[in-house]
Design a protein around this motif. Structure first.
Motif, PDB file in Angstrom:
ATOM      1  N   ASP A 115       0.825  -1.209   0.000  1.00 51.99           N
ATOM      2  CA  ASP A 115       0.000   0.000   0.000  1.00 51.99           C
ATOM      3  C   ASP A 115       0.864   1.266   0.000  1.00 51.99           C
ATOM      4  N   GLY A 116       1.998   1.227   0.690  1.00 52.55           N
ATOM      5  CA  GLY A 116       2.893   2.369   0.693  1.00 52.55           C
ATOM      6  C   GLY A 116       2.464   3.499   1.605  1.00 52.55           C
ATOM      7  N   GLN A 117       1.373   3.319   2.350  1.00 48.05           N
ATOM      8  CA  GLN A 117       0.901   4.361   3.257  1.00 48.05           C
ATOM      9  C   GLN A 117       1.708   4.341   4.550  1.00 48.05           C
ATOM     10  N   LEU A 118       1.930   5.517   5.124  1.00 52.60           N
ATOM     11  CA  LEU A 118       2.563   5.609   6.428  1.00 52.60           C
ATOM     12  C   LEU A 118       1.489   5.471   7.492  1.00 52.60           C
ATOM     13  N   TYR A 119       1.575   4.423   8.313  1.00 53.02           N
ATOM     14  CA  TYR A 119       0.583   4.164   9.356  1.00 53.02           C
ATOM     15  C   TYR A 119       1.120   4.673  10.695  1.00 53.02           C
ATOM     16  N   VAL A 120       0.300   5.461  11.372  1.00 56.55           N
ATOM     17  CA  VAL A 120       0.652   6.025  12.673  1.00 56.55           C
ATOM     18  C   VAL A 120      -0.381   5.548  13.684  1.00 56.55           C
ATOM     19  N   THR A 167      -5.273  11.387   6.568  1.00 57.27           N
ATOM     20  CA  THR A 167      -5.138  12.838   6.567  1.00 57.27           C
ATOM     21  C   THR A 167      -4.035  13.240   5.603  1.00 57.27           C
ATOM     22  N   SER A 168      -4.175  14.408   4.990  1.00 61.63           N
ATOM     23  CA  SER A 168      -3.208  14.900   4.005  1.00 61.63           C
ATOM     24  C   SER A 168      -2.542  16.163   4.523  1.00 61.63           C
ATOM     25  N   PHE A 169      -1.231  16.240   4.376  1.00 66.64           N
ATOM     26  CA  PHE A 169      -0.482  17.446   4.721  1.00 66.64           C
ATOM     27  C   PHE A 169      -0.205  18.282   3.478  1.00 66.64           C
ATOM     28  N   ALA A 170      -0.243  17.634   2.327  1.00 62.15           N
ATOM     29  CA  ALA A 170      -0.077  18.310   1.044  1.00 62.15           C
ATOM     30  C   ALA A 170      -0.721  17.407  -0.004  1.00 62.15           C
ATOM     31  N   GLU A 171      -0.713  17.842  -1.233  1.00 60.61           N
ATOM     32  CA  GLU A 171      -1.375  17.062  -2.277  1.00 60.61           C
ATOM     33  C   GLU A 171      -0.767  15.678  -2.432  1.00 60.61           C
ATOM     34  N   ASP A 172       0.533  15.566  -2.230  1.00 59.10           N
ATOM     35  CA  ASP A 172       1.199  14.281  -2.439  1.00 59.10           C
ATOM     36  C   ASP A 172       1.747  13.672  -1.154  1.00 59.10           C
ATOM     37  N   ILE A 173       1.407  14.232   0.007  1.00 57.37           N
ATOM     38  CA  ILE A 173       1.886  13.708   1.278  1.00 57.37           C
ATOM     39  C   ILE A 173       0.702  13.442   2.197  1.00 57.37           C
ATOM     40  N   GLU A 174       0.490  12.201   2.527  1.00 54.32           N
ATOM     41  CA  GLU A 174      -0.598  11.833   3.428  1.00 54.32           C
ATOM     42  C   GLU A 174      -0.172  10.654   4.284  1.00 54.32           C
ATOM     43  N   LEU A 175      -0.925  10.433   5.331  1.00 55.73           N
ATOM     44  CA  LEU A 175      -0.666   9.305   6.214  1.00 55.73           C
ATOM     45  C   LEU A 175      -1.978   8.801   6.786  1.00 55.73           C
ATOM     46  N   THR A 176      -1.917   7.618   7.416  1.00 54.49           N
ATOM     47  CA  THR A 176      -3.100   7.000   8.002  1.00 54.49           C
ATOM     48  C   THR A 176      -2.932   6.911   9.509  1.00 54.49           C
ATOM     49  N   LEU A 177      -3.901   7.458  10.229  1.00 51.62           N
ATOM     50  CA  LEU A 177      -3.901   7.418  11.686  1.00 51.62           C
ATOM     51  C   LEU A 177      -4.775   6.256  12.148  1.00 51.62           C
ATOM     52  N   ALA A 178      -4.270   5.452  13.054  1.00 54.63           N
ATOM     53  CA  ALA A 178      -5.019   4.307  13.592  1.00 54.63           C
ATOM     54  C   ALA A 178      -5.431   4.617  15.023  1.00 54.63           C
ATOM     55  N   ASP A 179      -6.735   4.708  15.242  1.00 55.77           N
ATOM     56  CA  ASP A 179      -7.280   4.919  16.588  1.00 55.77           C
ATOM     57  C   ASP A 179      -7.519   3.550  17.206  1.00 55.77           C
ATOM     58  N   VAL A 180      -6.808   3.235  18.277  1.00 55.83           N
ATOM     59  CA  VAL A 180      -6.892   1.895  18.868  1.00 55.83           C
ATOM     60  C   VAL A 180      -7.589   1.972  20.218  1.00 55.83           C
ATOM     61  N   LEU A 298       2.850  18.794  16.983  1.00 52.81           N
ATOM     62  CA  LEU A 298       2.747  17.397  16.568  1.00 52.81           C
ATOM     63  C   LEU A 298       2.564  17.303  15.060  1.00 52.81           C
ATOM     64  N   GLY A 299       1.795  18.228  14.496  1.00 53.23           N
ATOM     65  CA  GLY A 299       1.598  18.228  13.048  1.00 53.23           C
ATOM     66  C   GLY A 299       2.904  18.409  12.296  1.00 53.23           C
ATOM     67  N   THR A 300       3.764  19.281  12.799  1.00 51.88           N
ATOM     68  CA  THR A 300       5.071  19.483  12.168  1.00 51.88           C
ATOM     69  C   THR A 300       5.901  18.203  12.207  1.00 51.88           C
ATOM     70  N   LEU A 301       5.839  17.499  13.319  1.00 53.63           N
ATOM     71  CA  LEU A 301       6.593  16.253  13.465  1.00 53.63           C
ATOM     72  C   LEU A 301       6.066  15.169  12.529  1.00 53.63           C
ATOM     73  N   LEU A 302       4.744  15.038  12.455  1.00 57.96           N
ATOM     74  CA  LEU A 302       4.145  14.034  11.572  1.00 57.96           C
ATOM     75  C   LEU A 302       4.429  14.348  10.107  1.00 57.96           C
ATOM     76  N   TYR A 303       4.435  15.611   9.764  1.00 57.89           N
ATOM     77  CA  TYR A 303       4.739  16.010   8.389  1.00 57.89           C
ATOM     78  C   TYR A 303       6.157  15.582   8.016  1.00 57.89           C
ATOM     79  N   ALA A 304       7.088  15.731   8.978  1.00 55.07           N
ATOM     80  CA  ALA A 304       8.467  15.311   8.717  1.00 55.07           C
ATOM     81  C   ALA A 304       8.552  13.802   8.510  1.00 55.07           C
ATOM     82  N   TYR A 305       7.805  13.036   9.309  1.00 55.65           N
ATOM     83  CA  TYR A 305       7.790  11.583   9.126  1.00 55.65           C
ATOM     84  C   TYR A 305       7.187  11.221   7.772  1.00 55.65           C
ATOM     85  N   ALA A 306       6.105  11.904   7.405  1.00 52.83           N
ATOM     86  CA  ALA A 306       5.434  11.606   6.134  1.00 52.83           C
ATOM     87  C   ALA A 306       6.333  11.915   4.945  1.00 52.83           C
ATOM     88  N   GLN A 307       7.171  12.934   5.060  1.00 54.32           N
ATOM     89  CA  GLN A 307       8.083  13.276   3.975  1.00 54.32           C
ATOM     90  C   GLN A 307       9.104  12.172   3.740  1.00 54.32           C
TER      91      GLN A 307
END
Length: 495
Positions: A115-120, A167-180, A298-307
């Motif tokens: 899938d290539g998605q970043l899972y958080v 959630t998307s941080f930019a048009e080509d950068i997104e990640l998936t948040l898992a609520d457990v 936290l958003g800044t940190l997640l954006y860095a991980y997504a990049q």
């Protein structure tokens, strides 16, 4: 009266400790001055040699203190290779073990890699604000549907399964948040297992807490760290802190958890709060209002991980999942081995009962059953793959004979109670009584040996003998009924 005295005791203890430290310092200074005066009277070369020796000893003590007091680096769990895990599951499947769940875990591992998605994973105790934190980043699920309001109850949070939100941080950068599901929930053992599994499936883990961590939370955080994936400590509800309190908390968290986490951030996830309002007539009512969210750090940190992309964190995620699957495969192997051990014990117990129906006295004539006892121990040793010499097995069986002789009266008493309690046994005579006694002996012997092999991975004679003595005194109704049935069937099968 006891409560006011406690602070006074603490003050006195602190004064005493300070005085002792001051005395030790003065004594050390006096000793150092006296040593220096003595060194000045020595030849120059001897002064240099003594100074070098003292410096070496001091540096040695300093190095030892540094080794003892330095923060311990987290031990990263070593994961088995994928081929090893698959081979282990295939072997279990050949033994008719249910490995579908573990195979599905491996399939999910592969699916997320493709899938290539970043899972958080948003992980933490109940009511820490995990769901509110996710709402602060996104308003839709992965399927595009809106997030329904999540209510809470008096027992804690109500997240019952892992839900994924994109959630998307930019048009080509997104990640998936898992609520457990929240951990440490009332009657929530299964949901806690689900939460831990989802955290291991993720590339990045956010550990959310509503304040300073408890001992259980600290242990949980360090357990997650052992898998080597990015771990962020998120302290929620920062809007309840003053600026100076927030700064002090940030400094304390950085000092305490800089080696256990990759980052520590303080946020306000928003959500709702209850407030009391009074109208002009003086009547009060409780209303719900939204709290403003502040998750920019936290958003800044997640954006860095997504990049960086999911591929950068895939090795650690794969290692965590493989380690978990391998551990659960080990648990499955252990459960199967226990069932096989129970079957072996039952087989030899039945044989002992049938062979003892004509015996005169259990314990004193255990030599008649020595072949069975030796066979029972050898078969259990083989099942648990514990290397044991034949001479050690024979020595252990000899020790068992002594233990049984000392417990013979107790075993006969328990067997007599069984004969009276179960219909049909009383008419079978002394043979049935002795058969039940032998059944108790072999059932106890087999369970004691299996327990020792399982826990110690060795035929520990002392541990097995101790367990045997305890099991011989076990007069539970279910156990007596089972062994009594062996005697009834054996008596009917005799010519």
């Amino acid at each position: 009266m006891a409560t006011p005295r406690r602070p006074l005791r603490l003050i006195l203890l602190a004064v005493f400790a300070l005085a002792a430290a001051l005395w030790a310092t003065i004594a050390a200074l006096r000793g150092g001055i006296a040593l220096w005066q003595e060194l000045r009277d020595l030849p120059a070369w001897l002064q240099y040699a003594a100074t070098a020796l003292i410096a070496t000893v001091a540096l040695g003590f300093a190095w030892i203190a540094w080794r003892l007091l330095r923060p311990r680096q987290p031990v990263v769990a070593k994961a088995p290779a994928r081929a090893e895990v698959q081979a282990r599951l295939d072997a279990l499947a050949q033994q008719r073990a249910d490995t579908d769940e573990l195979q599905s875990e491996l399939a999910e591992l592969d699916r997320r890699a493709r899938d290539g998605q970043l899972y958080v994973a948003v992980f933490g105790e109940i009511s820490a604000g995990k769901s509110s934190l996710i709402r602060a980043f996104t308003g839709t699920r992965c399927d595009g549907s809106a997030i329904a309001p999540i209510e809470t109850d008096v027992l804690g949070g109500t997240t019952r399964a892992a839900s994924h939100y994109r959630t998307s941080f930019a048009e080509d950068i997104e990640l998936t948040l898992a609520d457990v599901p929240g951990t440490h929930e009332v009657a929530g053992t299964d949901r806690e297992t689900l939460a831990r599994d989802e955290a291991l499936r993720a590339h990045v883990v956010l550990y959310v807490a509503a304040g300073d961590l408890t001992r259980d939370q600290d242990a949980e955080l360090r357990w997650l760290r052992s898998f080597g994936k990015p771990l962020v400590l998120v302290i929620n509800k920062a809007d309840q802190l003053r600026d100076d309190e927030r700064a002090a908390l940030a400094a304390a968290l950085e000092k305490k958890y800089r080696d256990a986490t990759d980052a520590q951030v303080i946020v306000s996830a928003g959500g709702t709060e209850s407030i009391e309002r009074r109208d002009a007539g003086g009547h009060s009512r409780t209303v719900q209002r939204q709290r403003n969210a502040d998750v920019s750090s936290l958003g800044t940190l997640l954006y860095a991980y997504a990049q960086h992309g999911a591929a950068a964190f895939e090795p650690a995620r794969e290692a965590a999942v493989l380690a978990r699957v391998d551990a659960r495969a080990g648990e499955l192997e252990g459960a199967m081995r226990e069932r096989e051990a129970d079957a072996i014990v039952a087989k030899y117990t039945k044989r002992a009962v049938v062979g003892a129906l004509a015996a005169v006295m259990p314990g004193s004539d255990l030599v008649i059953q020595a072949v069975l006892a030796t066979g029972l121990v050898r078969e259990l040793v083989k099942l648990y793959a514990v290397p044991v010499r034949d001479i050690d097995v024979e020595a252990f069986v000899s020790q068992v004979k002594l233990n049984v002789r000392t417990s013979a009266s107790l075993v006969l008493a328990i067997a007599g109670n069984a004969a009276k309690a179960f219909p049909g046994l009383g008419t079978l005579g002394g043979g049935a009584l002795h058969a039940i006694a032998y059944g108790l002996i072999f059932d106890s012997l087999g369970r004691a040996v299996a327990l020792t092999l399982r826990e110690r991975h060795a035929l520990d004679r002392d541990a097995a003998s101790s367990a045997l003595s305890q099991l011989l005194a076990d007069a539970s109704a279910e156990r007596l009924r089972r062994i009594a049935q062996y005697a009834l069937r054996g008596e009917k099968e005799e010519p």
